[in-house]
Design a protein around this motif. Sequence first.
Motif, PDB file in Angstrom:
ATOM      1  N   UNK A  10      13.519  14.232  52.822  1.00 32.18           N
ATOM      2  CA  UNK A  10      12.272  13.499  52.632  1.00 32.18           C
ATOM      3  C   UNK A  10      11.125  14.296  53.251  1.00 32.18           C
ATOM      4  N   UNK A  11       9.986  14.327  52.523  1.00 35.31           N
ATOM      5  CA  UNK A  11       8.742  14.938  53.015  1.00 35.31           C
ATOM      6  C   UNK A  11       8.928  16.373  53.509  1.00 35.31           C
ATOM      7  N   UNK A  12       9.580  17.183  52.687  1.00 35.09           N
ATOM      8  CA  UNK A  12       9.767  18.592  53.041  1.00 35.09           C
ATOM      9  C   UNK A  12       9.145  19.482  51.976  1.00 35.09           C
ATOM     10  N   UNK A  22      22.529  18.338  41.794  1.00 37.50           N
ATOM     11  CA  UNK A  22      23.661  17.413  41.659  1.00 37.50           C
ATOM     12  C   UNK A  22      23.881  16.611  42.935  1.00 37.50           C
ATOM     13  N   UNK A  23      23.767  15.286  42.832  1.00 31.88           N
ATOM     14  CA  UNK A  23      24.015  14.396  43.948  1.00 31.88           C
ATOM     15  C   UNK A  23      22.960  14.400  45.040  1.00 31.88           C
ATOM     16  N   UNK A  24      21.906  15.176  44.875  1.00 33.68           N
ATOM     17  CA  UNK A  24      20.871  15.270  45.914  1.00 33.68           C
ATOM     18  C   UNK A  24      19.830  14.166  45.767  1.00 33.68           C
ATOM     19  N   UNK A  25      19.159  13.874  46.874  1.00 35.05           N
ATOM     20  CA  UNK A  25      18.067  12.911  46.904  1.00 35.05           C
ATOM     21  C   UNK A  25      16.881  13.588  47.583  1.00 35.05           C
ATOM     22  N   UNK A  26      15.777  13.694  46.850  1.00 34.66           N
ATOM     23  CA  UNK A  26      14.551  14.276  47.388  1.00 34.66           C
ATOM     24  C   UNK A  26      13.436  13.255  47.234  1.00 34.66           C
ATOM     25  N   UNK A  27      12.795  12.903  48.339  1.00 32.56           N
ATOM     26  CA  UNK A  27      11.711  11.934  48.330  1.00 32.56           C
ATOM     27  C   UNK A  27      10.463  12.589  48.910  1.00 32.56           C
ATOM     28  N   UNK A  28       9.362  12.544  48.146  1.00 31.24           N
ATOM     29  CA  UNK A  28       8.072  13.075  48.602  1.00 31.24           C
ATOM     30  C   UNK A  28       8.159  14.530  49.066  1.00 31.24           C
ATOM     31  N   UNK A  29       8.902  15.344  48.335  1.00 32.51           N
ATOM     32  CA  UNK A  29       9.037  16.761  48.674  1.00 32.51           C
ATOM     33  C   UNK A  29       8.173  17.597  47.732  1.00 32.51           C
ATOM     34  N   UNK A  30       7.843  18.812  48.166  1.00 31.87           N
ATOM     35  CA  UNK A  30       7.066  19.749  47.361  1.00 31.87           C
ATOM     36  C   UNK A  30       7.938  20.987  47.137  1.00 31.87           C
ATOM     37  N   UNK A  42      26.700  14.310  39.757  1.00 32.50           N
ATOM     38  CA  UNK A  42      25.997  13.052  40.002  1.00 32.50           C
ATOM     39  C   UNK A  42      24.500  13.248  39.792  1.00 32.50           C
ATOM     40  N   UNK A  43      23.883  12.297  39.115  1.00 34.17           N
ATOM     41  CA  UNK A  43      22.467  12.403  38.777  1.00 34.17           C
ATOM     42  C   UNK A  43      21.625  12.363  40.057  1.00 34.17           C
ATOM     43  N   UNK A  44      20.705  13.327  40.199  1.00 29.81           N
ATOM     44  CA  UNK A  44      19.886  13.373  41.411  1.00 29.81           C
ATOM     45  C   UNK A  44      18.784  12.315  41.391  1.00 29.81           C
ATOM     46  N   UNK A  45      18.223  12.082  42.549  1.00 28.93           N
ATOM     47  CA  UNK A  45      17.057  11.209  42.683  1.00 28.93           C
ATOM     48  C   UNK A  45      15.903  12.089  43.133  1.00 28.93           C
ATOM     49  N   UNK A  46      14.820  12.091  42.352  1.00 25.33           N
ATOM     50  CA  UNK A  46      13.610  12.839  42.672  1.00 25.33           C
ATOM     51  C   UNK A  46      12.470  11.833  42.655  1.00 25.33           C
ATOM     52  N   UNK A 116      27.816   4.064  34.914  1.00 22.47           N
ATOM     53  CA  UNK A 116      26.397   3.744  34.709  1.00 22.47           C
ATOM     54  C   UNK A 116      25.526   4.985  34.829  1.00 22.47           C
ATOM     55  N   UNK A 117      24.483   5.015  34.044  1.00 21.06           N
ATOM     56  CA  UNK A 117      23.539   6.130  34.060  1.00 21.06           C
ATOM     57  C   UNK A 117      22.254   5.655  34.706  1.00 21.06           C
ATOM     58  N   UNK A 118      21.826   6.344  35.765  1.00 22.98           N
ATOM     59  CA  UNK A 118      20.561   6.017  36.419  1.00 22.98           C
ATOM     60  C   UNK A 118      19.493   6.952  35.889  1.00 22.98           C
ATOM     61  N   UNK A 119      18.379   6.399  35.500  1.00 28.75           N
ATOM     62  CA  UNK A 119      17.256   7.191  35.022  1.00 28.75           C
ATOM     63  C   UNK A 119      16.224   7.250  36.132  1.00 28.75           C
ATOM     64  N   UNK A 120      15.672   8.419  36.384  1.00 29.26           N
ATOM     65  CA  UNK A 120      14.637   8.548  37.384  1.00 29.26           C
ATOM     66  C   UNK A 120      13.371   9.057  36.716  1.00 29.26           C
ATOM     67  N   UNK A 121      12.259   8.791  37.336  1.00 27.01           N
ATOM     68  CA  UNK A 121      10.968   9.242  36.816  1.00 27.01           C
ATOM     69  C   UNK A 121      10.337  10.193  37.811  1.00 27.01           C
ATOM     70  N   UNK A 122       9.777  11.263  37.298  1.00 28.51           N
ATOM     71  CA  UNK A 122       9.006  12.196  38.112  1.00 28.51           C
ATOM     72  C   UNK A 122       7.566  12.034  37.687  1.00 28.51           C
ATOM     73  N   UNK A 123       6.675  11.598  38.572  1.00 32.37           N
ATOM     74  CA  UNK A 123       5.292  11.401  38.174  1.00 32.37           C
ATOM     75  C   UNK A 123       4.662  12.698  37.679  1.00 32.37           C
ATOM     76  N   UNK A 124       3.827  12.570  36.639  1.00 28.66           N
ATOM     77  CA  UNK A 124       3.113  13.736  36.125  1.00 28.66           C
ATOM     78  C   UNK A 124       2.034  14.139  37.112  1.00 28.66           C
ATOM     79  N   UNK A 125       1.840  15.456  37.290  1.00 26.94           N
ATOM     80  CA  UNK A 125       0.796  15.888  38.222  1.00 26.94           C
ATOM     81  C   UNK A 125      -0.578  15.451  37.729  1.00 26.94           C
ATOM     82  N   UNK A 126      -1.443  15.124  38.678  1.00 26.88           N
ATOM     83  CA  UNK A 126      -2.791  14.705  38.317  1.00 26.88           C
ATOM     84  C   UNK A 126      -3.602  15.920  37.893  1.00 26.88           C
ATOM     85  N   UNK A 127      -4.484  15.750  36.932  1.00 28.57           N
ATOM     86  CA  UNK A 127      -5.296  16.871  36.425  1.00 28.57           C
ATOM     87  C   UNK A 127      -6.364  17.260  37.409  1.00 28.57           C
TER      88      UNK A 127
END
Length: 127
Positions: A10-12, A22-30, A42-46, A116-127
């Motif tokens: 998180x936040x890195x 695979x199997x990773x979880x990244x929250x608020x990373x750049x 395993x489907x990652x979480x971004x 089960x299939x988990x779908x994740x969303x990655x926000x589009x970068x702001x212009x």
Amino acid sequence: MSEPVQGRFSSRNYVDNAVMLDGSVFTDCVFFKCAMIYSGGEIPVLSGCRFDDCSWQFGGDAANTIAFLSGMYQGGFDRLIESTFHEIRRGAMISQTAPPASVPTETSVAAKLLKPLRIFRVPKPES
């Protein structure tokens, strides 16, 4: 590139890393100039992450799936593949219940397909 990154973070900030999704979880990373690698595990979480000048690579089972879809498209199943991508663009999510009683064990092919299939969303970068 430095050592591959995989796990829960998180936040890195990552620069020029190989990132094993695979199997990773990244929250608020750049991620800057990273190789984002998914191999069909395993489907990652971004969540809330930003990607700048990263490459996206597929290996293992994920590469096999892409090759299979490409072969189907070239082999006359283009309408099926196009409709599949249409559903993906719409945000379709596969919702599955427990495997039917006729599926004998968790190791059967059918049981693997009914996870089960988990779908994740990655926000589009702001212009």
